[in-house]
Design an enzyme around this catalytic site. Structure first.
Site, PDB file in Angstrom:
ATOM      1  N   HIS A 199       0.838  -1.173   0.112  1.00  0.00           N
ATOM      2  CA  HIS A 199       0.006  -0.101  -0.115  1.00  0.00           C
ATOM      3  C   HIS A 199       0.842   1.060   0.077  1.00  0.00           C
ATOM      4  O   HIS A 199       1.898   1.169   0.361  1.00  0.00           O
ATOM      5  CB  HIS A 199      -1.055   0.041   1.226  1.00  0.00           C
ATOM      6  CG  HIS A 199      -0.309   0.126   2.427  1.00  0.00           C
ATOM      7  ND1 HIS A 199       0.353  -0.957   2.886  1.00  0.00           N
ATOM      8  CD2 HIS A 199      -0.092   1.398   3.364  1.00  0.00           C
ATOM      9  CE1 HIS A 199       1.043  -0.450   4.295  1.00  0.00           C
ATOM     10  NE2 HIS A 199       0.740   0.894   4.427  1.00  0.00           N
ATOM     11  N   ASP A 212       0.835   5.315   1.691  1.00  0.00           N
ATOM     12  CA  ASP A 212       0.027   5.748   2.687  1.00  0.00           C
ATOM     13  C   ASP A 212      -1.038   6.746   2.074  1.00  0.00           C
ATOM     14  O   ASP A 212      -0.648   7.744   1.394  1.00  0.00           O
ATOM     15  CB  ASP A 212       1.100   6.232   3.891  1.00  0.00           C
ATOM     16  CG  ASP A 212       1.907   5.249   4.590  1.00  0.00           C
ATOM     17  OD1 ASP A 212       1.137   4.254   4.730  1.00  0.00           O
ATOM     18  OD2 ASP A 212       2.803   5.526   5.287  1.00  0.00           O
ATOM     19  N   HIS A 224       4.537   0.111   0.372  1.00  0.00           N
ATOM     20  CA  HIS A 224       5.222  -0.797   1.228  1.00  0.00           C
ATOM     21  C   HIS A 224       4.524  -1.889   1.893  1.00  0.00           C
ATOM     22  O   HIS A 224       3.408  -1.765   1.864  1.00  0.00           O
ATOM     23  CB  HIS A 224       6.140   0.314   2.500  1.00  0.00           C
ATOM     24  CG  HIS A 224       5.061   1.302   3.120  1.00  0.00           C
ATOM     25  ND1 HIS A 224       4.611   2.416   2.599  1.00  0.00           N
ATOM     26  CD2 HIS A 224       4.356   1.106   4.365  1.00  0.00           C
ATOM     27  CE1 HIS A 224       3.673   2.941   3.346  1.00  0.00           C
ATOM     28  NE2 HIS A 224       3.559   2.283   4.405  1.00  0.00           N
ATOM     29  N   ARG A 258       5.645   6.761  13.572  1.00  0.00           N
ATOM     30  CA  ARG A 258       5.810   7.612  12.292  1.00  0.00           C
ATOM     31  C   ARG A 258       5.318   8.993  12.181  1.00  0.00           C
ATOM     32  O   ARG A 258       4.580   9.241  12.682  1.00  0.00           O
ATOM     33  CB  ARG A 258       5.098   6.619  11.154  1.00  0.00           C
ATOM     34  CG  ARG A 258       5.162   6.989   9.706  1.00  0.00           C
ATOM     35  CD  ARG A 258       3.986   6.247   8.768  1.00  0.00           C
ATOM     36  NE  ARG A 258       2.820   6.894   9.021  1.00  0.00           N
ATOM     37  CZ  ARG A 258       1.648   6.170   8.880  1.00  0.00           C
ATOM     38  NH1 ARG A 258       1.642   5.149   8.067  1.00  0.00           N
ATOM     39  NH2 ARG A 258       0.350   6.791   8.983  1.00  0.00           N
TER      40      ARG A 258
END
Length: 314
Positions: free
Chosen positions: A140, A142, A290, A305
């Site tokens: 996917h 983000d 990723h 993150r």
């Protein structure tokens, strides 16, 4: 009585009728261009770059992220980010405050209402282990459900499991480059719908999604976006958030999307990073997908993150 002689020429042998079930990825050479055509590969003067593969991913050595990053160093790190799409740093004992200050050198920071927060609203905290099992173990990109998806993100592991928990990234410009020409022609100029609901409906309760769904309605993005800095065509659909290709019947859209989703699965387009304590990853969210490998349970894996606001894809 005259005997009849058969002078017919035997038919040439023919292959039996047989077809592969799935032709999304087939054997053969793959085109692997790290840089856009004509872009020069220049040396780096402020640090050492150790590529982790022919195409994507490199470790940066000789930079201490605890120290100030001047404009020259920032510019070289940015050039490495554009070239390798994801850059890694080892032995960087920084906290979330320093992580945010580094990220702000690249732009404003995002908040994400669907993910647990860390010490600050700009820090998304992924704390997984035991039960229930983790997620994000699909390819996917983000927050493509935003009108302006993140430019990039910096991830650090707060707690590293004793084994497992790697992350993989795929170069989606290479994925586009290697599409069959007829597929490129089919998706040229097409847009696709991206929606936050499919990516979170399996993990969040309905009340929480109802609270935010009107704030984040479905959006359309190009199936193939142009990277705003490198100019490369990049495949920009992903299994978590892309629901249909605009203008196609649903069945045709579903079949084409399944084909496109498979392109991230070619190992030639990927890099796999094994986390250690105090490791950092910084990736270009415009150029990559990723995958967080979910193989560390019952051990804990805690990551934080910080995402950088991006622009509207074109």
């Amino acid at each position: 009585m005259v005997a009849t002689v058969n002078t017919a020429v035997p038919a040439p042998p023919r292959l039996r009728e047989s077809a592969a079930v799935d032709t999304a990825l087939v054997e053969g050479p793959r085109t692997l261009h790290r840089l856009a055509d004509g872009a020069p590969s220049r040396p780096y003067t402020r640090f050492e770059v150790r590529p982790l593969g022919a195409l994507i991913g490199a470790e940066i050595h000789g930079v201490d992220l605890r120290e100030d990053i001047d404009e020259e160093l920032r510019a070289e790190l940015h050039r490495a980010l554009l070239e390798f799409k994801v850059i890694f740093f080892r032995d960087q004992p920084i906290d979330s405050d320093r992580q945010q200050r580094i990220a702000r050198l690249w732009g404003e920071l995002e908040t994400n209402p669907f993910i647990e927060q860390g010490d600050d609203a700009h820090v998304a905290r992924f704390s997984k282990g035991g039960a229930p099992a983790g997620y994000e173990n699909v390819w996917h990109t983000d927050v493509t459900w935003r009108e302006a998806p993140a430019m990039g993100a910096i991830l650090r592991l707060v707690e590293v499991p004793p084994m497992g928990g790697d992350t993989l990234w795929a170069d989606m410009a290479a994925a586009y480059d290697n599409l069959p020409q007829d597929v490129k022609d089919r998706i040229e100029g097409r847009t696709a719908v991206h929606d936050v609901i499919p990516g979170f409906v399996r993990f969040l309760d309905e009340d929480r999604l109802l609270q935010w769904q009107d704030r984040f309605p479905p959006v359309e993005h190009p199936v193939v976006r142009i990277h705003p800095e490198t100019g490369r065509k990049t495949l920009f659909v992903n299994v978590s958030f892309t629901t249909r290709i605009v203008g196609l019947p649903q069945q045709e859209s579903d079949e084409l999307l399944r084909f496109l989703f498979q392109q991230a699965h070619a190992p030639e387009f990927q890099v796999r990073f094994q986390w250690e304590a105090n490791s950092i990853a910084f990736w270009d969210n415009r150029a990559t997908q990723h995958y967080a490998v979910n193989d560390y349970h019952p051990h804990r894996r805690v990551a934080e993150r910080v995402a950088i606001v991006g622009d509207r894809p074109f």
